[in-house]
Write a protein that holds these residues in place. Sequence first.
Motif, PDB file in Angstrom:
ATOM      1  N   CYS A  78       0.765  -1.218   0.048  1.00 44.95           N
ATOM      2  CA  CYS A  78       0.060  -0.116  -0.131  1.00 44.95           C
ATOM      3  C   CYS A  78       0.946   1.370   0.018  1.00 44.95           C
ATOM      4  CB  CYS A  78      -0.907   0.028   1.373  1.00 44.95           C
ATOM      5  SG  CYS A  78      -1.804   1.417   1.457  1.00 44.95           S
ATOM      6  N   ILE A  79       0.553   2.046  -0.662  1.00 39.26           N
ATOM      7  CA  ILE A  79       1.335   3.696  -0.745  1.00 39.26           C
ATOM      8  C   ILE A  79       0.733   4.798  -0.293  1.00 39.26           C
ATOM      9  CG2 ILE A  79       2.671   2.983  -2.982  1.00 39.26           C
ATOM     10  CD1 ILE A  79       0.624   4.578  -4.350  1.00 39.26           C
ATOM     11  N   GLY A  80      -0.623   4.338   0.396  1.00 44.06           N
ATOM     12  CA  GLY A  80      -1.294   5.218   1.326  1.00 44.06           C
ATOM     13  C   GLY A  80      -1.955   6.522   0.276  1.00 44.06           C
ATOM     14  N   CYS A  81      -2.450   6.179  -0.986  1.00 43.10           N
ATOM     15  CA  CYS A  81      -3.038   7.065  -1.508  1.00 43.10           C
ATOM     16  C   CYS A  81      -4.576   7.433  -1.262  1.00 43.10           C
ATOM     17  CB  CYS A  81      -3.063   6.564  -3.248  1.00 43.10           C
ATOM     18  SG  CYS A  81      -3.976   5.180  -3.474  1.00 43.10           S
ATOM     19  N   LYS A  82      -5.156   6.509  -0.474  1.00 43.11           N
ATOM     20  CA  LYS A  82      -6.482   6.727   0.080  1.00 43.11           C
ATOM     21  C   LYS A  82      -7.458   6.784  -0.870  1.00 43.11           C
ATOM     22  CE  LYS A  82      -4.942   8.988   4.031  1.00 43.11           C
ATOM     23  NZ  LYS A  82      -5.346  10.075   4.977  1.00 43.11           N
ATOM     24  N   SER A  83      -7.091   6.107  -2.134  1.00 46.45           N
ATOM     25  CA  SER A  83      -8.292   5.946  -2.983  1.00 46.45           C
ATOM     26  C   SER A  83      -9.314   5.125  -2.516  1.00 46.45           C
ATOM     27  CB  SER A  83      -7.657   5.363  -4.332  1.00 46.45           C
ATOM     28  OG  SER A  83      -6.888   6.036  -4.832  1.00 46.45           O
ATOM     29  N   CYS A  84      -9.159   4.001  -1.919  1.00 50.91           N
ATOM     30  CA  CYS A  84     -10.042   3.270  -1.461  1.00 50.91           C
ATOM     31  C   CYS A  84     -10.958   3.755  -0.565  1.00 50.91           C
ATOM     32  CB  CYS A  84      -9.248   1.931  -0.796  1.00 50.91           C
ATOM     33  SG  CYS A  84      -8.199   2.470   0.377  1.00 50.91           S
ATOM     34  N   ILE A 123      -7.241   5.462   7.411  1.00 50.28           N
ATOM     35  CA  ILE A 123      -5.763   5.376   7.069  1.00 50.28           C
ATOM     36  C   ILE A 123      -5.026   6.438   7.560  1.00 50.28           C
ATOM     37  CG2 ILE A 123      -3.964   5.005   5.431  1.00 50.28           C
ATOM     38  CD1 ILE A 123      -6.059   4.082   3.310  1.00 50.28           C
ATOM     39  N   PHE A 136      -3.694   1.271   9.495  1.00 47.64           N
ATOM     40  CA  PHE A 136      -4.823   0.872   8.283  1.00 47.64           C
ATOM     41  C   PHE A 136      -5.920   0.217   8.983  1.00 47.64           C
ATOM     42  CE2 PHE A 136      -5.013   1.032   3.536  1.00 47.64           C
ATOM     43  CZ  PHE A 136      -6.409   0.025   3.535  1.00 47.64           C
ATOM     44  N   CYS A 147      -7.778   0.159  -6.373  1.00 47.04           N
ATOM     45  CA  CYS A 147      -6.263   0.331  -5.764  1.00 47.04           C
ATOM     46  C   CYS A 147      -5.233   0.173  -6.983  1.00 47.04           C
ATOM     47  CB  CYS A 147      -6.375  -1.007  -4.749  1.00 47.04           C
ATOM     48  SG  CYS A 147      -4.541  -0.634  -4.050  1.00 47.04           S
ATOM     49  N   PRO A 148      -4.516   1.239  -6.682  1.00 52.58           N
ATOM     50  CA  PRO A 148      -3.300   1.363  -8.034  1.00 52.58           C
ATOM     51  C   PRO A 148      -2.435   0.232  -8.079  1.00 52.58           C
ATOM     52  CG  PRO A 148      -3.138   3.033  -6.333  1.00 52.58           C
ATOM     53  CD  PRO A 148      -4.475   2.585  -6.008  1.00 52.58           C
ATOM     54  N   ALA A 156      -3.109  -3.468  -3.709  1.00 48.04           N
ATOM     55  CA  ALA A 156      -2.409  -3.663  -2.269  1.00 48.04           C
ATOM     56  C   ALA A 156      -3.582  -4.355  -1.297  1.00 48.04           C
ATOM     57  CB  ALA A 156      -2.032  -2.423  -1.558  1.00 48.04           C
ATOM     58  N   ILE A 157      -4.920  -3.908  -1.647  1.00 44.32           N
ATOM     59  CA  ILE A 157      -5.920  -4.224  -0.945  1.00 44.32           C
ATOM     60  C   ILE A 157      -6.678  -5.467  -1.729  1.00 44.32           C
ATOM     61  CG2 ILE A 157      -7.559  -2.792  -1.466  1.00 44.32           C
ATOM     62  CD1 ILE A 157      -8.490  -2.693   1.327  1.00 44.32           C
TER      63      ILE A 157
HETATM   64  S1  SF4 Z   1      -6.060   2.370  -2.638  1.00 43.40           S
HETATM   65 FE1  SF4 Z   1      -4.667   0.851  -2.322  1.00 43.40          FE
HETATM   66  S2  SF4 Z   1      -2.641   1.917  -2.400  1.00 43.40           S
HETATM   67 FE2  SF4 Z   1      -4.031   3.288  -2.089  1.00 43.40          FE
HETATM   68  S3  SF4 Z   1      -4.480   3.564   0.274  1.00 43.40           S
HETATM   69 FE3  SF4 Z   1      -6.150   1.991  -0.345  1.00 43.40          FE
HETATM   70  S4  SF4 Z   1      -4.955   0.064  -0.324  1.00 43.40           S
HETATM   71 FE4  SF4 Z   1      -3.343   1.602   0.016  1.00 43.40          FE
END
Ligand code: SF4
Lengths: 160, 399, 363
Positions: free
Chosen positions: A62-68, A80, A96, A113-114, A117-118
């Motif tokens: 996970c890169i912490g982009c918070k798209s999810c 997150i 997380f 998720c780009p 990761a999830i």
């Molecule tokens: S979308 Fe994927 S990479 Fe981005 S915060 Fe959520 S789990 Fe992490």
Amino acid sequence: MKNAVNKTISGIIEIARGMATIMKHFFRPSITLEYPEKKPDLPPRFRGRLALLTNSDGTDACIGCKSCVKVCPCVDLIQIETSKDPETKKIVVEQFTIDIGRCIFCGNCTEICPKNAIVSTDEFELADYSRESLVFDKKALTLDPEKSQRLRDKKEKEVK
Amino acid sequence: MNKLIENSIKKDMLINVGPQHPSTHGVLRLILTLEGEIIKDTKPVIGYLHRGKEKLAESRTYFQYLPMVDRVDYLSGFFYQAALCYAAESIGEIKVPKRAEYIRLITMEFNRIASHLLWLGSFLLDLGATSPLFYVFREREKIITLFEELTGQRMMYNFYTYGGVKKDFPEGWIAKAIDLCKEMPKLFDEYEAIITKNPIVLERTQKTGILSKELGLNYGITGPNIRASGVNLDLRKSNTYSVYNETDFKTCLAQSGDSYARYIVRVQEMRESLKIVEQALKQIPGGTPEKLKVKKVNCNCNREECEYCGFDSKLAEKKINPMTFKLPIGEATAMIESARGIIACYLVSDGTAKPYRIKWRTPSFSAVQILPELIKNSPYSDLMPIFGSLDVVLPEVDR
Amino acid sequence: MYDLYAKILNILRLPEIIAQLTWAVIPFACIAALMVFVVIFLVLMERKFLAWLTVRKGPNRVGPNGFLQTFADAIKLLFKEDIMSEETNKLLFTIAPVIAFAPVMIIYGLMPFTEHLIAINIAVGLFLVFALSSLTTVGIVLAGWSSNNKYSLLGGMRSAAQAISYEIPLVIAVLSIAVLAGSLNLKEIVTAQSGGLFSWNIFPAFIGFIVLFICSIAEVNRVPFDLPEAESELVSGYNTEYSGMKFALFFLAEYAALFIMSVLISTLFLGGYLPPFNDYLSIILLDNIIKNQAIMDILIHLEQGFWLVAKTYTLLFLIIWIRGTLPRLRADQLMGFSWKFLLPLAFINLILTSIIKLAIQGY
Ligand code: SF4
Ligand code: SF4
């Protein structure tokens, strides 16, 4: 009178036909899946409990982009916390948390998720005694590299 | 003393059916006035399953809202997603590839069969026959398993997206579906052997709960219920959405409008749906996913109208990004023929990422309204069979 | 037998009076044990068969192949809390299950299970059986009324209406048996049918058999006549408010009645404990081998039991099979069916059998 006799006879024939049809099932194999002993075969696309994958070197995927967080229909379900590493300038995911008790397993987060990761695992037996124990933190969600690789392979095969 | 006499003269009995009752198909409460066993008056009380699906939309983005609509009617989730998608697509003028439309059509028709099957089981359970319930669950399970392989879930599919569908068929799915289409009619024959001419079923369902054409139209009854009264109203024919015009099927009608007619219409409709699915599985542009992949690699011409790499073999229009998806200002109504009748989705967009207003028109709501008219002056035993024959799904009523 | 019993008690140094008092109780104790045993396996059998008819497995957790499931259920019912809502009529609520249960138990005493296994052998046995079996309805009506629940009340009323209208064709159908056998004693009715398959009462009185079969299904409230406890309408009918042991009594009474009705039909129409051949199988097969009369008697006795059980269970299977197939009738259709269809049939049957009887006997 004739009508009544006809009706009776046709009624008896129809009931007999119905009973014979029911009887056919007597000899068919049962369709019961004896659940706790035998588990159902889950298709690869099955959407079960969510998990976080790790890279092969053990770091978080996970890169912490918070798209999810943004596509999840349940507000505040994924939480997150990130911080910037002062040396490498990279975002580090510190917290997380997913409240599986409120998750509707829609799969929006896994699709967006780009880094993939999830992911959804096959796990579906999630009943528990308290709501608190259904809140999964980062440690509980993260899979070890080996398992992650296996899951990734599986999903890849599926996508192909 | 006066009161005592009054009470003993008054013959009415007030009885409260539901919200906890073995056969209200969810949580409906009916306040019945009985005279002996004859129903004199009915007041349906709804709202026990209200989840605010319309209001929730206003605080969710389009993609966040998408998984929620499956839950409006848990027995036929595909239809609701389809209605929402069609509404959004007509506002945003998003074109949907043919292949995606075919996938939508196949899943929707399978969903219709699954929904009707469950209806059949519960209807007969209302009549007191227990075995068919298990048989229909066996068949429904086969369809649901197909759905699970395709979408990842058994009931809440979240499979359509604005401008197409999310995934292609998995390998071998089409072959399995064709097998199922071959196998199903035999099983329907078995149900018919048990039910269609059974004298007790005939006695209980014929001439009960007669819904006349005018009454049905006045109350806005749609779907199989109104078709059983002889009104030829089928949006799949008259208002062709999706690719229904490329398949050949007929609208099933019955004239008498009683519970039995509704049963007959639904059983025939299942057979017709199977036919649609079978045709669609053969006609789907690009064919099976395995073949399509090979062809795509070999062809690689990238022309728009090519059969294998063109637009129509795609799953969704240009990559729509869920994070930034917005619709232009506008409003649209999408109507589709679900398993229970006409679903309408009225969508108003104010140009932001969130819908301004969404209104659902659900067929079960009208069906509950008509119930007091249908069961007036019929015996109490007929309440559940008539109610069951209307195929009401309570979450759909309350939304 | 009594002498032996008195002697045993004498050896135990108990006074004669105890022997006299307890002797009368013993048959009933045996009957009660038999009844519970029968019901437990009947319930298991029904669940298993229904499961197989609906492509399931049925109970298979408790004991080998779910064999002990009903025992587990019975124990559970025994330990359940006995709930009584505030507004119930406590006295009637409590005695209603007993009233429903007791007559069935007495009927068990009246049945000739084998030649000797009959607890009360009286001249008007047949009459008494039907008198008692309609008493059960009183218990059900009381239960419905005293529960102070509208569903229960409707169930109880339906049960009363149903019992009244079905008793009439039932009794008239049975009347033809009395005509054929010339007796109301159940044992004599059985003996009158001796002589193999073709002397069974089912042949002269086939219509009567059908009528009695349908009526007895209605009498014990089974599908398609299970209106008093129609689940989809009345929740659980007259026993909605019952729980624990009181519910168990209703349940027991229902299944015990189902079993005893099948025994009755086989006694009246299918030759009871008599074999379908001219003579007992054990006599045909083993007469030359076993010379000892006492052993032979025991064998015959066992065989009689076997035939009755076989016939009864065939009927029971039929009833369960019907339950798996048919939906239930509506209250008014139920009445119409009884009065307009079964009653005339029963009369036709009575006339036919009387003519046959006259033709055979010639007077
Ligand atoms: S979308 Fe994927 S990479 Fe981005 S915060 Fe959520 S789990 Fe992490
Ligand atoms: S599966 Fe759906 S509900 Fe669950 S965390 Fe992901 S986006 Fe949220």
